[in-house]
Design an enzyme around this catalytic site. Structure first.
Site, PDB file in Angstrom:
ATOM      1  N   GLY A  54     -24.117  54.668  46.100  1.00 40.46           N
ATOM      2  CA  GLY A  54     -24.303  53.360  46.716  1.00 40.46           C
ATOM      3  C   GLY A  54     -25.523  53.253  47.607  1.00 40.46           C
ATOM      4  N   ASP A 113     -17.091  67.674  54.112  1.00 43.44           N
ATOM      5  CA  ASP A 113     -16.397  66.513  54.658  1.00 43.44           C
ATOM      6  C   ASP A 113     -17.076  66.094  55.959  1.00 43.44           C
ATOM      7  OD1 ASP A 113     -14.673  64.607  55.605  1.00 43.44           O
ATOM      8  OD2 ASP A 113     -12.937  65.941  55.790  1.00 43.44           O
ATOM      9  N   ALA A 114     -17.766  64.959  55.922  1.00 47.40           N
ATOM     10  CA  ALA A 114     -18.502  64.499  57.106  1.00 47.40           C
ATOM     11  C   ALA A 114     -17.592  64.138  58.259  1.00 47.40           C
ATOM     12  CB  ALA A 114     -19.389  63.307  56.746  1.00 47.40           C
ATOM     13  N   TYR A 239     -11.510  40.419  52.221  1.00 50.58           N
ATOM     14  CA  TYR A 239     -12.549  41.293  52.771  1.00 50.58           C
ATOM     15  C   TYR A 239     -12.726  41.067  54.273  1.00 50.58           C
ATOM     16  CZ  TYR A 239     -16.403  44.517  52.827  1.00 50.58           C
ATOM     17  OH  TYR A 239     -17.187  45.609  53.107  1.00 50.58           O
TER      18      TYR A 239
END
Length: 401
Positions: A54, A113-114, A239
């Site tokens: 993305g 894993d951030a 959203y």
């Protein structure tokens, strides 16, 4: 080594395998779509969290190609085995690393894993040893779950409205043929709203900024940007007014808290409101596929702004090549092309009878479906998917992968 002949495994909008050559080709096309520039002066040090897909991938690629950045990208991706392919993000990361190396860029990609404290420690140590203070931190994490490093509790995000149930037309693919269906979602309860904010809000972003400050790794004029989205009134119930919107609002409040707190006198934090895109994260949101298809119908290929286009614009603003385009809330806006009133009026007219809109322009949903499959390396023009392919690809810089 594991050379296999593979075919896509798809159920609805879920694809569980990926094509390495197709993924590499999509990254090559992304790279070539970014106008090259000759960087001048000192190369900025950049940390991108969520660098394999993305907007995070696009921002990292644009920074490398146009501004000669150096630094670290962090992503959490699955390796391939003799039985299954690696994740698409794994293959994309390997491809980007090759392009960066060919351009002599100093890029390190960390697969971890951030959200975890140990990842922060590892990255901060690498920054101190190899790169020095960070000029720009780009926060573009999209995950369905997060383990709170303080408590060990695992929080799961949900995509639900708040307050009232949500019913909307949606785009459905059966045997490759798009049709208009319907989606119904019950409202989230408070626990689900809170969990979504824990995963997708600004808490982790703030932890990274605080860690950089405490390690004396904030460069002069440091800036950090968290990618966000507002979107149309059409999709607002699920959203912006739903659980995801609650998380995005928390992200935006976090920017103000960072500016008044840990970054005061040391830098600035912004959220950047991007426009619509076909990403792995966006396809999980009900009605977004249909809305995006109709938006593309209205804009056409010339009016559509890709993630690369928007990433280039973001860097132009961050580097001072163009003034910051800030709204009244201090958010960087990259979505004017989507939210133009005439554009939204035309999309709303199509939304009133989406079945008729699809019948009139079947190419639009087909475009969306093609873009979605390309995220996983499938149906990429120029790639022979019938040929056997090596599915075991090493993580960049790690010979053990």
């Amino acid at each position: 080594m594991s050379t296999q002949q593979i075919t896509p495994k798809q159920r609805g909008y879920l694809i569980v395998n990926s094509h390495p050559t197709g993924c590499a080709e999509t990254v090559e096309r992304l790279w070539e779509s970014i106008p090259r520039a000759e960087p001048g002066g000192r190369a900025p040090v950049v940390l991108v969290l969520g660098s394999s897909a993305g907007y995070g991938l696009a921002v990292l690629a644009a920074g490398l190609r146009r501004h000669g950045i150096r630094g670290i990208g962090v992503a959490f991706e699955a390796a391939g085995t003799e039985r299954r392919t690696a994740s698409a993000g794994w293959y994309r990361s390997a491809a980007l690393a090759e392009l960066a190396a060919a351009s002599a860029a100093d890029l390190t990609l960390v697969n971890a894993d951030a959200f975890a404290d140990r990842t922060r420690t590892e990255v901060l140590e690498l920054l101190a040893e190899r790169y020095g203070p960070v000029d720009h931190l780009i926060y573009s994490l999209a995950s369905p779950r997060r383990t709170d490093p303080a408590t060990g509790e695992v929080h799961h995000s949900v995509i639900k409205p708040l307050g009232d149930a949500y019913t909307s037309p949606s785009l459905v693919f059966e045997d490759g043929e798009p049709r208009v269906g319907s989606v119904e979602l019950a409202p989230a309860d408070e626990a689900e709203r809170a969990a979504t904010v824990k995963v997708m809000g600004g808490e982790d972003w703030a932890l990274w900024c605080r860690a950089l400050a405490e390690a004396d790794l904030l460069a002069e004029d440091f800036s950090t940007v968290a990618l966000s989205y507002v979107g149309s009134e059409i999709t607002a119930p699920v959203y912006r007014q739903g659980t995801i919107g609650a998380a995005k609002q928390h992200l935006e409040r976090t920017a103000h808290q960072l500016n008044a707190g840990v970054l005061a006198g040391h830098g600035r934090a912004f959220t950047a409101v991007a426009g619509a895109a076909v990403t792995q994260a966006s396809t999980a949101i009900p009605s977004i596929a249909l809305y995006t298809s109709l938006l593309r119908t209205v804009l056409g290929p010339q009016g559509w702004r890709s993630t690369a286009d928007q990433a280039v614009e973001l860097w132009e603003q961050l580097t001072g090549a163009r003034p910051l385009d800030l709204d009244e809330q201090g958010r960087i806006r990259l979505d004017g092309w989507e939210l133009d009133q005439d554009v939204q009026d035309r999309v709303r007219a199509l939304w009133a009878d989406p079945a008729a809109a699809l019948a009139a322009d079947p190419a639009a949903p087909a475009w969306f479906h093609g873009q979605f499959r390309e995220l996983y390396g499938w149906d990429v023009p120029g790639v022979d998917q019938a040929a056997p392919v090596e599915t075991t690809v090493a993580w960049p810089g790690d010979p053990r992968s």
